[in-house]
Scaffold this motif. Structure first.
Motif, mmCIF file in Angstrom:
data_model
loop_
_atom_site.group_PDB
_atom_site.id
_atom_site.type_symbol
_atom_site.label_atom_id
_atom_site.label_comp_id
_atom_site.label_asym_id
_atom_site.label_seq_id
_atom_site.Cartn_x
_atom_site.Cartn_y
_atom_site.Cartn_z
ATOM 1 N N LEU A 83 17.445 -26.975 -17.566
ATOM 2 C CA LEU A 83 16.516 -26.013 -16.693
ATOM 3 C C LEU A 83 16.436 -24.875 -17.599
ATOM 4 O O LEU A 83 15.332 -24.406 -17.789
ATOM 5 C CB LEU A 83 16.975 -25.700 -15.484
ATOM 6 N N GLN A 87 12.979 -23.313 -19.078
ATOM 7 C CA GLN A 87 12.306 -22.276 -19.002
ATOM 8 C C GLN A 87 12.059 -21.379 -20.042
ATOM 9 O O GLN A 87 11.028 -20.392 -20.148
ATOM 10 C CB GLN A 87 13.321 -21.429 -18.189
ATOM 11 N N LEU A 132 7.341 -29.215 -14.448
ATOM 12 C CA LEU A 132 7.748 -27.908 -14.226
ATOM 13 C C LEU A 132 7.675 -28.015 -12.723
ATOM 14 O O LEU A 132 6.986 -29.147 -11.965
ATOM 15 C CB LEU A 132 6.877 -26.681 -14.689
ATOM 16 N N GLU A 133 8.145 -27.082 -11.818
ATOM 17 C CA GLU A 133 7.974 -27.152 -10.465
ATOM 18 C C GLU A 133 6.485 -27.012 -9.895
ATOM 19 O O GLU A 133 6.355 -27.819 -9.022
ATOM 20 C CB GLU A 133 8.924 -26.026 -9.803
ATOM 21 N N ARG A 154 12.869 -35.114 -16.210
ATOM 22 C CA ARG A 154 12.208 -34.041 -16.217
ATOM 23 C C ARG A 154 11.033 -34.188 -17.376
ATOM 24 O O ARG A 154 10.555 -32.950 -17.779
ATOM 25 C CB ARG A 154 12.953 -32.698 -16.534
#
Length: 181
Positions: A83, A87, A132-133, A154
């Motif tokens: 993660l 980012q 991504l979210e 992911r």
């Protein structure tokens, strides 16, 4: 006062006659077997072996539990690292892209609007798509490989096209990337 321990326990009420008789019979059988030469099992030995076996089973359970905890810790650390890489290194696709790039995610066809250079890089496998979210982003292939080691769900990597066979009669005719069927 030459009373036996058995008599003393009976008088104090700590044992009853049935228990005394059973103990006497067991002792008589063991002495008879000992005299005949047959080896008898000592009840204390059975207790000791049971205690040792239980201790070993507990050690094995504790070892497995500790191993599972360590694996969970390592998995969580890997997800946190993935993660963090997402980012730090991902970039959002341009909003005003001129070319549509279609890809499959969770058995659903998705579309990203990209400019020509990003479209070419994605087609060659130089960059990858990262989930991504709120949507999707783009990330360098080497970073995508590191993320994929910890969180493969992911990353969506596009395999570069294979080179055509030498005997292919249509090798001179390239199919354009922007061809829509």
């Amino acid at each position: 006062m030459a009373r036996t321990l058995q008599d003393q326990l009976l008088n104090m009420g700590l044992a009853n006659k049935g228990q005394a008789k059973k103990a006497k019979d067991t002792k008589r059988k063991q002495t008879k077997l000992r005299k005949s030469g047959i080896k008898t099992e000592d009840p204390d030995t059975n207790v000791q072996s049971d205690i040792e076996r239980q201790r070993q089973e507990k050690q094995e359970r504790d070892r497995l539990l500790n191993q599972q905890r360590e694996e969970d810790k390592a998995r969580k650390a890997g997800l946190a690292e993935a993660l963090q890489l997402i980012q730090q290194h991902s970039s959002a696709p341009p909003r005003d892209g001129s070319m549509a790039y279609n890809f499959v995610h969770n058995r659903v066809i998705k579309t990203l609007q990209l400019d020509r250079s990003l479209h070419n890089q994605l087609s060659r496998g130089q960059i990858a798509i990262v989930v991504l979210e709120p949507g999707y982003g783009l990330i360098a292939d080497d970073i995508a490989a590191r993320i994929e080691a910890h969180a493969p769900q992911r990353v969506i990597r596009i395999k570069p096209e294979d080179k055509p066979d030498e005997d292919d009669p249509y090798a001179d005719y390239q199919i354009p990337d922007d061809l829509m069927w």
